[in-house]
Structures are given as structure tokens and as C-alpha cells.
Scaffold this active site. Structure first.
Site, PDB file in Angstrom:
ATOM      1  N   LYS A  13       0.842  -1.212   0.000  1.00 58.37           N
ATOM      2  CA  LYS A  13       0.000   0.000   0.000  1.00 58.37           C
ATOM      3  C   LYS A  13       0.869   1.251   0.000  1.00 58.37           C
ATOM      4  O   LYS A  13       2.029   1.233   0.426  1.00 58.37           O
ATOM      5  CB  LYS A  13      -0.941   0.036   1.216  1.00 58.37           C
ATOM      6  N   PRO A 107       9.168  -4.280  -0.077  1.00 56.91           N
ATOM      7  CA  PRO A 107      10.334  -3.991   0.769  1.00 56.91           C
ATOM      8  C   PRO A 107      10.023  -4.150   2.257  1.00 56.91           C
ATOM      9  O   PRO A 107       8.908  -3.856   2.687  1.00 56.91           O
ATOM     10  CB  PRO A 107      10.683  -2.537   0.426  1.00 56.91           C
ATOM     11  N   VAL A 108      11.003  -4.637   3.025  1.00 56.86           N
ATOM     12  CA  VAL A 108      10.817  -4.849   4.465  1.00 56.86           C
ATOM     13  C   VAL A 108      11.076  -3.537   5.208  1.00 56.86           C
ATOM     14  O   VAL A 108      12.046  -2.830   4.920  1.00 56.86           O
ATOM     15  CB  VAL A 108      11.779  -5.954   4.978  1.00 56.86           C
ATOM     16  N   GLY A 111       7.613   1.055   4.802  1.00 58.25           N
ATOM     17  CA  GLY A 111       6.453   1.941   4.808  1.00 58.25           C
ATOM     18  C   GLY A 111       5.404   1.528   3.795  1.00 58.25           C
ATOM     19  O   GLY A 111       4.555   2.322   3.403  1.00 58.25           O
ATOM     20  N   ALA A 113       3.693  -1.586   4.242  1.00 56.16           N
ATOM     21  CA  ALA A 113       2.869  -2.586   4.935  1.00 56.16           C
ATOM     22  C   ALA A 113       3.144  -4.013   4.476  1.00 56.16           C
ATOM     23  O   ALA A 113       2.228  -4.829   4.349  1.00 56.16           O
ATOM     24  CB  ALA A 113       1.381  -2.244   4.793  1.00 56.16           C
ATOM     25  N   SER A 116       2.195  -6.569   7.169  1.00 51.98           N
ATOM     26  CA  SER A 116       0.727  -6.638   7.244  1.00 51.98           C
ATOM     27  C   SER A 116       0.180  -7.432   6.062  1.00 51.98           C
ATOM     28  O   SER A 116      -0.770  -8.213   6.211  1.00 51.98           O
ATOM     29  CB  SER A 116       0.128  -5.229   7.217  1.00 51.98           C
ATOM     30  N   ASP A 149      -2.608  -1.975   9.973  1.00 55.99           N
ATOM     31  CA  ASP A 149      -2.679  -1.960   8.510  1.00 55.99           C
ATOM     32  C   ASP A 149      -3.159  -3.290   7.924  1.00 55.99           C
ATOM     33  O   ASP A 149      -3.347  -3.396   6.710  1.00 55.99           O
ATOM     34  CB  ASP A 149      -1.284  -1.665   7.910  1.00 55.99           C
TER      35      ASP A 149
HETATM   36  P1  ATP Z   1       3.925  -0.293   7.856  1.00 55.45           P
HETATM   37  O1  ATP Z   1       3.955   0.379   6.523  1.00 55.45           O
HETATM   38  O2  ATP Z   1       2.716  -1.178   8.052  1.00 55.45           O
HETATM   39  O3  ATP Z   1       4.198   0.597   9.013  1.00 55.45           O
HETATM   40  P2  ATP Z   1       6.474  -1.367   7.062  1.00 55.45           P
HETATM   41  O4  ATP Z   1       6.163  -1.674   5.640  1.00 55.45           O
HETATM   42  O5  ATP Z   1       7.257  -0.125   7.322  1.00 55.45           O
HETATM   43  O6  ATP Z   1       5.130  -1.351   7.886  1.00 55.45           O
HETATM   44  P3  ATP Z   1       7.123  -4.112   7.498  1.00 55.45           P
HETATM   45  O7  ATP Z   1       7.760  -4.565   6.232  1.00 55.45           O
HETATM   46  O8  ATP Z   1       5.734  -4.524   7.741  1.00 55.45           O
HETATM   47  O9  ATP Z   1       7.270  -2.541   7.681  1.00 55.45           O
HETATM   48  O10 ATP Z   1       8.081  -4.612   8.670  1.00 55.45           O
HETATM   49  C1  ATP Z   1       8.165  -4.001   9.923  1.00 55.45           C
HETATM   50  C2  ATP Z   1       8.871  -4.973  10.869  1.00 55.45           C
HETATM   51  O11 ATP Z   1       7.985  -6.058  11.115  1.00 55.45           O
HETATM   52  C3  ATP Z   1      10.131  -5.603  10.280  1.00 55.45           C
HETATM   53  O12 ATP Z   1      11.264  -4.884  10.628  1.00 55.45           O
HETATM   54  C4  ATP Z   1      10.136  -6.982  10.863  1.00 55.45           C
HETATM   55  O13 ATP Z   1      10.971  -7.064  12.001  1.00 55.45           O
HETATM   56  C5  ATP Z   1       8.708  -7.255  11.320  1.00 55.45           C
HETATM   57  N1  ATP Z   1       8.006  -8.331  10.564  1.00 55.45           N
HETATM   58  C6  ATP Z   1       7.226  -9.265  11.112  1.00 55.45           C
HETATM   59  N2  ATP Z   1       6.707 -10.068  10.171  1.00 55.45           N
HETATM   60  C7  ATP Z   1       7.147  -9.639   9.002  1.00 55.45           C
HETATM   61  C8  ATP Z   1       6.939 -10.069   7.667  1.00 55.45           C
HETATM   62  N3  ATP Z   1       6.171 -11.114   7.363  1.00 55.45           N
HETATM   63  N4  ATP Z   1       7.532  -9.373   6.693  1.00 55.45           N
HETATM   64  C9  ATP Z   1       8.300  -8.298   6.995  1.00 55.45           C
HETATM   65  N5  ATP Z   1       8.546  -7.869   8.233  1.00 55.45           N
HETATM   66  C10 ATP Z   1       7.974  -8.525   9.246  1.00 55.45           C
END
Ligand code: ATP
Length: 318
Positions: A13, A107-108, A111, A113, A116, A149
């Protein structure tokens, strides 16, 4: 007999509006969070484990991840996909004897999700594998327990999220929007970005008005909702806002160069995606998205640039 396999595709998202209201007593903020699902996907595949077929020595839940960011994904019970499977199994009094494999393209900690998305994907995949047949409302209730999210990752399209973002109202989208996402090296912690947002607000408020005016309640912008409804990229570009952007830039100043590069290369709008550090660029059309991505890649201000479109469907069994 081959084991049954279920694969669910689930989108990332971008927040086309992220209005952050005052800090609540429970440590969260009330949000007006306008989500748009975009065509970058993770695929979550579930297969039954041997222990489910009577082998008590087998692990009860196995998790594997592939993809460019795989090494940054936790493989223990903190993984959101594992938590989703365990939550669903617990509700139905069954053992979560399942192998969850995530083909990760989102990407992990970017931002977008990604975690999620994996939670929503694993939930739908396990519900299908185990023949539970939960209603959408039942799945959404589990999603909301797993994270703010996660409900949106299940439904996709576009939606306004109130509360912590988990109370969703679907939104009409009248066309296809073309986006480029500039992926960054390393992630940003979402709680750290909210904390920085609070810190910056506390720093600036006494200057703007002695005693400090309260942070305004978060509300969806009518012009933004109208731009989505009509599918007009120019109107959408002028309505995009992200209250977390100053905090993300404060924690990662190099993102300013990425945003500037996209603006110079003809983006209709450039903004940080959610809590960052991925940057999002709205393009006029597919062709200008392609040239925007080339300019971002050539600039060296990002790890990679990805072209995609929105809205994307929510979690879907393949
Ligand atoms: P959001 O946009 O919802 O705030 P994000 O995209 O910034 O989230 P994510 O990729 O969801 O961040 O990852 C945030 C943290 O969640 C990671 O640093 C990781 O430690 C943890 N995590 C738990 N499960 C997962 C997963 N399946 N994939 C990625 N990260 C995960």
C-alpha cells in the site's frame, strides 16, 4: 497423493493521505489514513506439515522466506504471517501445523505494509487450506487484532482507515494511477517514526503559539477523496499529504535528495510512503512512470525504482 497447496497474492500500500491526530492515552494516534493498494505483491503459500498427519515429532509451524529482503524478515513467532496462522488456528481449536512460504517482493520496513500484507495473506491462505470458510467480517476482526494496517491488506483497492487505521470505509476509485516507488537501503521502524513525529511537534508547538495549540483532529481531505473518485492524477497529486514525512526525513535526511530527483524528473507529486523510507512518485501516465524510474535509478539516490499502478486487488487466492 500430493499435499494441498494454497497461494495467496497480497498487495503493498501507499498512504495517499496520512493525517496523524493527537497522541492517545494508549500510545497510539487517531489517524485519517487513506490507503491505496499498489501492484507490488508478496505471495504467501501454505502447505500442511507432516505433524498434522500424525507425526508428533515434526515442527508445528514452519516459515521460509525468499526474495531480495528475505534476510531481514524474522523467522520466529514474531513474524506476522505466523501470528496470523496461530491466531486463526487458536480460534478454531486446531494446531497450526503448516508450512508458510513467503515470496517477498514488498520492501521490508519500507512503509508499504509488507508485514501486514503477509499477515493478511497467511490468514486467507490458512482459512482456505483448513476449509474454515470464515466470513469476511471474521477475517477482518482477526486482521485488526494483528495490526493497524492488516485489515486494509485483506481488502485492497482504496479505503479510509479511522481509529489506528483499522476501521475501514471502502473508497471509490475512478481510474488507474501510475506510480514509481524508490526503494531505499535499510528500513525505518514505524514506532520510531511516530516518536520522531511527536518529538518534532513538541519542539515546534511552543514557538508557533505560547502554550501550544492542540494537534488538530485527523480528517480525510474532501479534495483527495474526490480526486480518487474521478481518477484524476493531477488533482490527486495536489491533494497528497503525509504527516509522517517530516519525521521520516528527520531520521533519514538522504530521502530529500530522492524526492527532489523525482520532482525534477517530472513526477506530478513526490512523497514518503507511510513511515518510509520508500519514496512514492505519482506519474502522469505509464510512459512518464517508466522515464521517471529510469531517472531515479540513474541518480543513485535509491536502491531500485519500481513502476506499478493502482488500485490493486486485496488478498486473492491464486
Ligand atoms: P507499515 O507500513 O505497516 O508501518 P512497514 O512496511 O514499514 O510497515 P514491514 O515490512 O511490515 O514494515 O516490517 C516491519 C517490521 O515487522 C520488520 O522490521 C520486521 O521485524 C517485522 N516483521 C514481522 N513479520 C514480518 C513479515 N512477514 N515481513 C516483513 N517484516 C515482518
Amino acid at each position: 497423493m500430493t499435499a494441498p497447496v494454497v497461494t495467496v497474492r497480497v498487495p503493498a500500500k501507499v498512504n495517499v493521505q496520512l493525517a496523524v491526530g493527537p497522541l492517545r492515552r494508549d500510545g497510539f494516534h487517531d489517524l485519517a489514513n487513506v490507503f491505496l493498494a499498489v501492484g507490488l505483491y508478496d505471495e504467501v503459500t501454505v502447505t500442511p506439515l507432516a505433524s498434522g498427519m500424525g507425526d508428533p515429532t515434526a515442527d508445528s509451524l514452519r516459515l521460509t522466506v525468499e526474495g531480495p529482503d528475505a534476510e531481514h524478515v524474522p523467522l520466529d513467532a514474531s513474524n506476522l504471517a505466523a501470528r496470523a496462522a496461530i491466531a486463526l488456528a487458536g480460534r478454531h481449536g486446531i494446531a497450526p501445523d503448516v508450512h508458510i512460504h513467503i515470496a517477498k517482493d514488498i520492501p521490508v520496513a519500507g512503509g508499504m505494509a509488507g508485514g501486514s500484507a503477509d499477515a493478511a495473506g497467511a490468514l486467507l491462505a490458512c482459512d482456505t487450506l483448513w476449509g474454515i470458510g470464515s466470513t469476511r467480517e471474521e477475517l477482518l476482526a482477526i486482521c485488526a487484532e494483528l495490526g493497524s494496517d492488516v485489515p486494509f491488506s485483506l481488502v485492497g483497492g482504496a479505503a479510509l482507515g479511522r481509529g489506528r487505521g483499522e476501521i475501514l470505509t471502502p473508497l471509490e476509485v475512478g481510474g488507474t494511477f501510475h506510480w514509481v516507488f524508490a526503494l531505499a537501503d535499510g528500513g525505518l521502524s514505524t514506532p520510531a517514526v511516530y516518536a520522531e513525529c511527536d518529538r518534532l511537534r513538541a519542539d515546534t508547538r511552543p514557538l508557533s503559539s505560547p502554550g501550544g495549540p492542540p494537534v488538530p483532529e485527523a480528517a480525510a481531505a474532501p479534495a483527495l477523496l474526490e480526486a480518487l473518485r474521478t481518477g484524476d492524477p493531477i488533482a490527486l497529486a495536489s491533494a497528497l499529504t503525509n504527516d509522517l514525512q517530516p519525521a521520516a526525513l528527520s531520521l533519514r535526511p538522504s530521502l530529500a535528495a530522492t524526492l527532489h530527483t523525482g520532482t525534477q524528473a517530472g513526477a506530478l507529486a513526490s512523497l514518503v510512503s507511510g513511515s518510509g523510507p520508500t519514496c512514492a512518485f505519482l506519474a502522469k501516465d505509464a510512459e512518464s512512470a517508466t522515464s521517471l524510474a529510469a531517472a531515479l535509478t540513474a541518480s543513485g539516490t535509491c536502491r531500485a525504482a519500481r513502476v506499478t499502478s493502482a488500485p490493486a486487488r486485496g488478498a486473492t487466492v491464486l
